[in-house]
Scaffold this active site. Structure first.
Site, PDB file in Angstrom:
ATOM      1  N   ASP A 132     -84.542 -89.734  79.151  1.00 24.47           N
ATOM      2  CA  ASP A 132     -83.858 -89.637  79.609  1.00 24.47           C
ATOM      3  C   ASP A 132     -82.891 -89.638  79.629  1.00 24.47           C
ATOM      4  OD1 ASP A 132     -84.199 -89.328  82.510  1.00 24.47           O
ATOM      5  OD2 ASP A 132     -85.490 -89.751  82.674  1.00 24.47           O
TER       6      ASP A 132
ATOM      7  N   ASP B  70     -81.981 -85.214  84.375  1.00 22.68           N
ATOM      8  CA  ASP B  70     -81.931 -85.716  85.641  1.00 22.68           C
ATOM      9  C   ASP B  70     -80.735 -85.240  86.295  1.00 22.68           C
ATOM     10  OD1 ASP B  70     -82.686 -88.563  86.735  1.00 22.68           O
ATOM     11  OD2 ASP B  70     -80.524 -87.896  87.790  1.00 22.68           O
TER      12      ASP B  70
ATOM     13  N   GLU C 276     -84.700 -81.861  85.427  1.00 24.73           N
ATOM     14  CA  GLU C 276     -85.135 -82.037  87.033  1.00 24.73           C
ATOM     15  C   GLU C 276     -83.734 -80.919  87.770  1.00 24.73           C
ATOM     16  OE1 GLU C 276     -86.374 -85.775  89.406  1.00 24.73           O
ATOM     17  OE2 GLU C 276     -83.722 -85.505  88.577  1.00 24.73           O
TER      18      GLU C 276
ATOM     19  N   HIS D  13     -91.736 -91.309  88.251  1.00 22.70           N
ATOM     20  CA  HIS D  13     -91.527 -93.058  89.056  1.00 22.70           C
ATOM     21  C   HIS D  13     -91.333 -92.653  90.355  1.00 22.70           C
ATOM     22  CE1 HIS D  13     -87.704 -90.673  86.626  1.00 22.70           C
ATOM     23  NE2 HIS D  13     -87.164 -91.328  87.881  1.00 22.70           N
ATOM     24  N   ASP D  14     -91.064 -90.965  90.753  1.00 16.57           N
ATOM     25  CA  ASP D  14     -89.771 -91.224  92.168  1.00 16.57           C
ATOM     26  C   ASP D  14     -91.363 -90.584  93.177  1.00 16.57           C
ATOM     27  OD1 ASP D  14     -87.601 -91.390  90.945  1.00 16.57           O
ATOM     28  OD2 ASP D  14     -87.598 -89.148  90.704  1.00 16.57           O
TER      29      ASP D  14
HETATM   30  C1  GLC Z   1     -83.775 -88.793  90.059  1.00 16.17           C
HETATM   31  C2  GLC Z   1     -84.396 -89.386  89.158  1.00 16.17           C
HETATM   32  C3  GLC Z   1     -84.043 -91.001  90.179  1.00 16.17           C
HETATM   33  C4  GLC Z   1     -82.705 -91.578  90.523  1.00 16.17           C
HETATM   34  C5  GLC Z   1     -81.854 -90.114  90.287  1.00 16.17           C
HETATM   35  C6  GLC Z   1     -80.909 -89.943  90.518  1.00 16.17           C
HETATM   36  O1  GLC Z   1     -84.247 -87.886  90.636  1.00 16.17           O
HETATM   37  O2  GLC Z   1     -85.494 -89.530  88.667  1.00 16.17           O
HETATM   38  O3  GLC Z   1     -85.192 -91.564  89.626  1.00 16.17           O
HETATM   39  O4  GLC Z   1     -82.541 -92.165  91.374  1.00 16.17           O
HETATM   40  O5  GLC Z   1     -82.187 -89.021  90.183  1.00 16.17           O
HETATM   41  O6  GLC Z   1     -80.309 -90.747  89.291  1.00 16.17           O
END
Ligand code: GLC
Length: 568
Positions: free
Chosen positions: A101, A209, A272, A344-345
């Protein structure tokens, strides 16, 4: 995409490990690298090709590791750099790859870069973050003095006052996650050097991320723009200033040149990208442009929401078809999709889009899996999804650990919302639903830890666990294994052209995939209402079965039944 020479990841399946909830090896109640090393057989048995590891770097854990204080180390909570090297070697020897990540939109406020930046207005790293004076006419610290009206994605203003200097810093997420200033070339070079260091160590790529937030729309004089007001908050929506900002493609192309060029053959990069559109995704994933291999888009996980994720609405299947159909078409010629229900979100898909009642939990979990995995794109499996893990029965607000959920509850109380209503939405949508420990077996803490788990194990683990499913050919786990094998074996699954059928049917999701004279017909009943196949899709009646989720398929498409058929 050249079907004669497709990249390796077109037939790959990625498995996401959220380390603190995967497997604990030292009894402190938090999962760790030692635990992952113990569970690699589970991944080999499943047949996945890539492990995406959520952050294990040193971190104050304000956002469970998405707040990094050292990019080139391992948090003692999770283990050591030697264990990470061991993990790379162990995965490679099993023919799997490791994707790390990469969290570089922001750091922790405890990262040495930020400490130096904050130390004084004349610090050499002051400009590595977004420091701004109070809004003209306001004294610092006064309500409304924030440099813009932006709301943080984790509630409240996106600016935090630093009392010592009287200036504010930007944090799109929690106050402990200051945003890096990518306008500054030194920041970019420091990030690229760190990425090269990980690749040299043997990692096989990055999941990036919120990478489409790194370019902010900043005026020549440094001014950032207010966004449209968000009713009832006194704040504004700044997303137009930071989602796919003006220099995003330039930054990703530069990263590609400086980090990946010359080594991309065996790597995987996935960005992402909340709020990304199909048209933008075409640009991001066009191989000729040299940006990323694929993106995580958010359209389908927004379809059951109104004004925010806490405003939960029922999913209309026709909306899902329209959305997935558009993404399949949009990235058919150029670019590539990633496919996911869970991470995980997100709350657990079987509870959210399926039916987690005892009667249909197994069938709906396998139906949703079939639907997703038969699309064109790279599927991502989130830990526990492959055994049908469901949402957790949260009883009170004290049961939540996630910063997003906790901040949301506090903000909703200040805004005078009804606590029971807010809690009900959190029970359905909180990220903690995904973060309860993996259910390995039926013992007290599900085989996750010998200590006290940091977040309780779901009480349903006595029945729903990996051990119970491992040797059961009808289990959710066995079905995932078959889906993954099918993608490896059958090029139609990986590369076949997608065509949606029955776009207006409320319950049945059907499509074809075709390549080189072979066509697969996929039919999924996303409901508990049975349907006569002859009425819906006569061509499915009697077609040879490639893979199904219920025994003895007949003329009726049963509740939550999914079939992959050879079409003539
Ligand atoms: C992304 C991650 C999430 C995190 C956010 C800030 O969306 O997947 O878990 O809280 O970024 O880093």
């Amino acid at each position: 995409m050249d079907p004669n020479n497709p990249p390796w990841w077109t037939s790959a399946v990625v498995y996401q490990v959220y380390p603190r909830s995967f497997q604990d090896s030292d009894g402190d109640g938090v999962g760790d690298l030692g635990g992952i090393l113990q569970r690699l057989d589970h991944l080999s048995d499943l047949g996945v090709d890539v492990l995406w590891l959520s952050p294990v770097y040193p971190s104050p854990q304000a956002d469970n590791g998405y707040d990094i204080s050292d990019y080139q180390g391992i948090d003692p909570l999770f283990g050591t750099l030697d264990q990470l090297d061991e993990l790379i070697a162990a995965l490679h020897s099993r023919g799997m790859r490791l994707v790390m990540d990469l969290v570089v939109n922001h750091t922790s406020d405890e990262h040495p870069w930020f400490l130096e930046s904050r130390a004084s207005k004349t610090s050499g790293k002051r400009d590595w973050y977004w420091w701004r004076p109070p809004r003209g006419g306001f004294g610092s610290g006064h309500p409304g003095a924030e440099p813009t009206n932006w709301q943080s994605i984790f509630s409240g203003p996106a600016w935090e006052l630093d009392a010592a200097s009287g200036e504010y810093y930007l944090h799109l997420f929690a106050a402990k996650q200051p945003d890096l200033n990518w306008e500054n070339p030194e920041v970019r070079q420091a990030v690229y050097a760190m990425m090269r260091w990980w690749l040299d160590r043997g990692v096989d790529g990055f999941r990036m991320d919120v990478i489409n937030m790194i370019s902010k729309d900043v005026a020549a004089d440094g001014h950032l723009h207010d966004g449209p007001p968000i009713p009832g908050t006194g704040l504004g929506d700044g997303s137009a200033s930071y989602i796919c900002g003006p220099r995003i493609h330039e930054f990703l192309q530069e990263m590609h040149r400086d980090v990946f060029a010359g080594r991309d053959a065996a790597l995987l990069t996935v960005g992402e990208m909340p709020g990304v559109t199909v048209e933008q995704a075409q640009l991001f994933t066009d191989p000729a442009r040299g940006e990323v291999d694929m993106v995580f888009q958010f359209e389908h996980v927004g379809l059951d929401q109104g004004t925010s994720k806490w405003d939960v609405r029922p999913l209309r299947l026709v909306d899902l078809k329209a959305s997935f159909g558009r993404w399949q078409a949009g990235l058919a010629e150029v670019g590539w999709n990633s496919l996911y229900w869970d991470n995980h979100d997100q709350p657990r898909a079987v509870s959210r889009f399926g039916d987690d009642s005892p009667r249909y939990r197994r069938d709906s979990a396998t139906c949703l899996a079939t639907l997703l995995h038969l699309h064109r794109g790279t599927p991502y499996v989130y830990q526990g999804e492959e055994i049908g893990m469901a949402n957790y029965p949260f009883a009170s607000v004290d049961d939540f650990r996630d910063v997003e959920s906790i901040n949301h509850f506090a903000a909703a109380m200040v805004a005078g919302q009804d606590p029971a209503t807010v809690l009900a939405a959190m029970r359905r949508m909180s990220r903690d639903n995904a973060r309860t420990p993996v259910q390995w077996d039926a013992t007290e803490h599900a085989g996750f830890t010998s200590g006290t788990p940091w977040l309780p194990v779901n009480p349903d683990h006595d029945e729903w666990n990996a051990a119970a499913q491992r040797h059961d050919g009808s289990s959710v786990l066995a079905h995932y294994r078959r889906l993954i094998a099918l993608r490896h074996e059958n090029p139609v699954v990986a590369l076949g052209a997608f065509a949606m059928l029955l776009p207006h049917h409320d319950h049945v999701y059907a499509f074809t995939r075709a390549l080189g004279g072979q066509t697969l017909l996929v039919v999924c009943n996303v409901s508990s209402t049975p349907y006569a196949l002859s009425d819906l899709l006569p061509q499915a009646v009697g077609a040879p079965l490639v893979l199904g989720n219920l025994p003895d398929p007949g003329q009726t498409l049963r509740p939550w039944e999914a079939r992959v058929l050879h079409a003539s």
